[in-house]
Scaffold this active site. Structure first.
Site, PDB file in Angstrom:
ATOM      1  N   CYS A  50     -17.336   3.713   6.055  1.00 30.59           N
ATOM      2  CA  CYS A  50     -16.057   3.452   5.040  1.00 30.59           C
ATOM      3  C   CYS A  50     -14.982   4.238   5.101  1.00 30.59           C
ATOM      4  O   CYS A  50     -14.768   5.247   6.052  1.00 30.59           O
ATOM      5  CB  CYS A  50     -16.719   4.373   3.580  1.00 30.59           C
ATOM      6  N   CYS A  53     -14.123   7.513   3.010  1.00 34.00           N
ATOM      7  CA  CYS A  53     -15.155   8.770   3.180  1.00 34.00           C
ATOM      8  C   CYS A  53     -15.691   8.907   4.477  1.00 34.00           C
ATOM      9  O   CYS A  53     -16.167   9.628   4.879  1.00 34.00           O
ATOM     10  CB  CYS A  53     -15.803   8.828   2.185  1.00 34.00           C
ATOM     11  N   CYS A 102     -18.215   7.395  -2.098  1.00 28.32           N
ATOM     12  CA  CYS A 102     -16.964   7.875  -2.800  1.00 28.32           C
ATOM     13  C   CYS A 102     -16.294   6.806  -3.763  1.00 28.32           C
ATOM     14  O   CYS A 102     -15.122   6.822  -4.287  1.00 28.32           O
ATOM     15  CB  CYS A 102     -15.778   8.052  -1.574  1.00 28.32           C
ATOM     16  N   CYS A 122     -19.175  -9.911   1.548  1.00 30.56           N
ATOM     17  CA  CYS A 122     -18.074 -10.126   1.967  1.00 30.56           C
ATOM     18  C   CYS A 122     -17.085  -8.933   1.595  1.00 30.56           C
ATOM     19  O   CYS A 122     -16.641  -8.657   0.816  1.00 30.56           O
ATOM     20  CB  CYS A 122     -17.448 -11.331   1.094  1.00 30.56           C
TER      21      CYS A 122
HETATM   22 FE    FE Z   1     -16.581   5.791   1.038  1.00 30.71          FE
END
Ligand code: FE
Length: 138
Positions: A50, A53, A102, A122
């Site tokens: 991510c 985060c 998050c 996607c």
């Molecule tokens: Fe995250």
């Protein structure tokens, strides 16, 4: 009551921490232009974390070329790491994909993926931070 595993920050904190494109996509559910993202054609082995985060979200093992113009995966790294929400924006009914840790916007999931799962995640490159697999031990 907040979940201790969740990362919660104010919009002002996110805005300070993330670059403007990552902020626009992850916190304002933006979409990068097709074929513009840095990971669209990447085939290296590693983990897509991510961008907001750092949670590991998608493995390169499930990445495939969907031709859509966005990084596409047929499964998340772990079923628990991503969540789904109904998205009725832009006159369509879509399943939004978010980071469970998050709540950042990642992209959408569609039921037209390859045979492995039939799913196409996607995902915007701007929502991801690729970490190449360590070559140690080879
Ligand atoms: Fe995250």
């Amino acid at each position: 009551m907040s979940d201790p595993k969740k990362i919660e920050k104010t919009e002002q904190q996110w805005r300070q921490e993330l670059d403007s494109e990552t902020y626009r996509v992850t916190r304002q559910a933006g979409t990068e232009a097709a074929f513009s993202g840095k990971y669209c054609d990447l085939k290296d082995k590693g983990m897509y974390n991510c961008a907001a985060c750092g949670e590991p979200l998608f493995s390169s093992d499930t990445k495939y070329d969907s031709g859509s113009g966005w990084p596409s995966f047929y499964a998340p790294a772990d079923a628990e790491v991503v969540g789904q929400k109904n998205d009725y924006s832009h006159g369509m009914i879509r399943s939004e994909v978010v980071c469970n840790k998050c709540d950042s916007h990642l992209g959408h999931v569609f039921p037209d993926g390859p045979v492995e799962t039939g799913l196409r995640y996607c995902i915007n490159s701007a929502s991801l931070d690729f970490k190449e697999e360590s070559k140690e031990g080879e």
